[in-house]
Design a protein around this motif. Structure first.
Motif, PDB file in Angstrom:
ATOM      1  N   ASP A 280       0.809  -1.221   0.000  1.00 51.66           N
ATOM      2  CA  ASP A 280       0.000   0.000   0.000  1.00 51.66           C
ATOM      3  C   ASP A 280       0.841   1.270   0.000  1.00 51.66           C
TER       4      ASP A 280
ATOM      5  N   VAL B 175      -2.211   8.677   3.676  1.00 51.99           N
ATOM      6  CA  VAL B 175      -3.278   9.232   2.851  1.00 51.99           C
ATOM      7  C   VAL B 175      -4.616   8.943   3.526  1.00 51.99           C
TER       8      VAL B 175
ATOM      9  N   ASP C   8     -10.733   7.484   8.454  1.00 52.95           N
ATOM     10  CA  ASP C   8      -9.300   7.729   8.223  1.00 52.95           C
ATOM     11  C   ASP C   8      -8.852   8.995   8.938  1.00 52.95           C
TER      12      ASP C   8
ATOM     13  N   ARG D  61      -1.858   4.545   1.684  1.00 52.75           N
ATOM     14  CA  ARG D  61      -3.281   4.443   2.036  1.00 52.75           C
ATOM     15  C   ARG D  61      -3.445   3.074   2.683  1.00 52.75           C
TER      16      ARG D  61
END
Length: 375
Positions: free
Chosen positions: A135, A165, A171, A256
């Motif tokens: 990732d 990210v 997130d 990410r």
């Protein structure tokens, strides 16, 4: 009022420590670096990463200033065609070697065993090993800059933290806590100088090691059954008599980590119990975090309702100092700070919930990751 003033002072000290770490002690590899003349092996473990490996592998093939670069990829029992994607992207490039991973033997977790197989099969001439997760997408000079920093720092292990990210609300609430926690609570300078294994931190997304130091520490075989294999490897390096360092790689790499809330929830749940250790220690740490960072805005509102403006102002000051710590962290590591930092008290609550969930699932032996049990 005395208790509120003490609360403000506590948050102020920690935010000041964040600022000192970020401004003075946090390493930032130079870009662009000089050419790396030593042989370097980039090691990429993959398990069901067909949808994510493309950008990662293309970025590795585009690395510059490392003429001795070799890339070793291990397909760790994927069922989604990951190996076919790797072959298509590599296109016969002689720098890329694709391995088929073996099933982890008893006592081994999947990630450490995949990394150990990669290290064993890397070109024997390679003096630096670079572990990268699927990732992570590297900038063209990322490997050269990280290896150069490893050598200039004189350490055996360099953890180069990528820019995280964030896309979803989850997130933005949870992911920034990674950098905030170690910038706020870890004395970076002491961590580099001290031989104590307990003063260690690392992230496995982008990890650079001196091969000789890695082997002295026992490599991933020394952390075979550890959920937090990256941190435990850093501790093993210290126990072997070598040094470690952290670096801000936000200009060199982006990551990410999780595609959605379910992945994020399960990803943190599988490892938070190992981060804190004994449940009593976790309870104590979370109580302090909630007191310092979640209580102040609640106390400010309560004081206003009670008609105590001075108390409300003091509590609000504690809240804003906590927000300032998040702002400093975000600006130092390429993260997003506005308006996300304002929700810092909520982020701490989410951390507490994820930690409780982690212990709950572990007690019931229900923790797993990518189809394999982890406890």
């Amino acid at each position: 009022m005395t208790a509120l003033i003490a609360l403000v002072l506590g948050v102020a000290v920690l935010t000041g420590h964040t600022l000192v770490n970020a401004a003075r002690w946090l390493r930032r590899p130079a870009v662009p670096p000089g050419e790396v003349t030593e042989p370097v092996a980039v090691l990429l473990p993959l398990r069901d990463e067909a949808e994510r490996v493309g950008p990662c592998l293309r970025a590795l093939l585009d690395q510059r200033a490392v003429p001795g670069l070799r890339i070793v990829v291990l397909d760790d029992g994927s069922t989604d065609g990951t190996a076919d994607v790797v072959r298509a992207i590599a296109g016969g490039d002689p720098r890329v070697t694709l391995l088929t991973g073996a099933t982890p033997p008893p006592g081994w977790l999947g990630k450490p065993y995949a990394c150990w197989q990669l290290a064993e099969r890397a070109d024997p001439a390679a003096t630096a090993l670079v572990f990268v997760d699927a990732d992570v997408v590297l900038a063209p000079y990322a490997v050269a800059a990280a290896v150069t920093e490893l050598r200039s720092a004189g350490v055996a292990l360099l953890s180069a933290y990528p820019r995280i990210v964030v896309a979803t609300a989850a997130d933005r609430l949870v992911q920034p806590l990674l950098q905030w926690l170690w910038l706020t609570f870890l004395p970076l300078r002491a961590m580099e100088r001290s031989p104590r294994p307990s003063l260690a931190a690392a992230g496995g997304q982008f990890l650079v090691v001196d091969r000789a130091g890695y082997l002295r520490a026992g490599g991933h075989a020394a952390v075979a059954g550890r959920v937090l294999e990256d941190i435990e490897l850093a501790r093993a390096v210290k126990r072997a008599g070598d040094r470690i360092a952290l670096a801000d790689a936000s200009r060199l790499a982006a990551c990410r980590m999780y595609a959605d809330w379910r992945q994020l929830r399960d990803g943190y749940s599988k490892s938070l119990w190992a981060t804190f250790g004994h449940p009593g220690a976790a309870a104590a740490v979370l109580a302090v975090l909630l007191l310092l960072y979640t209580a102040p805005p609640l106390l400010a509102v309560a004081a206003l309702v009670a008609g105590s403006t001075p108390a409300a102002l003091v509590a609000a000051a504690a809240y804003l100092l906590g927000v300032a710590g998040r702002v400093v962290t975000a600006r130092a590591t390429g993260g997003r700070w506005w308006p996300d930092a304002l929700a810092h008290p909520v982020s701490v609550v989410f951390l507490g919930w994820l930690t409780l969930r982690s212990y709950h699932l572990r007690k019931r032996r229900r923790l797993s990751w990518r189809g394999r049990p982890v406890s």
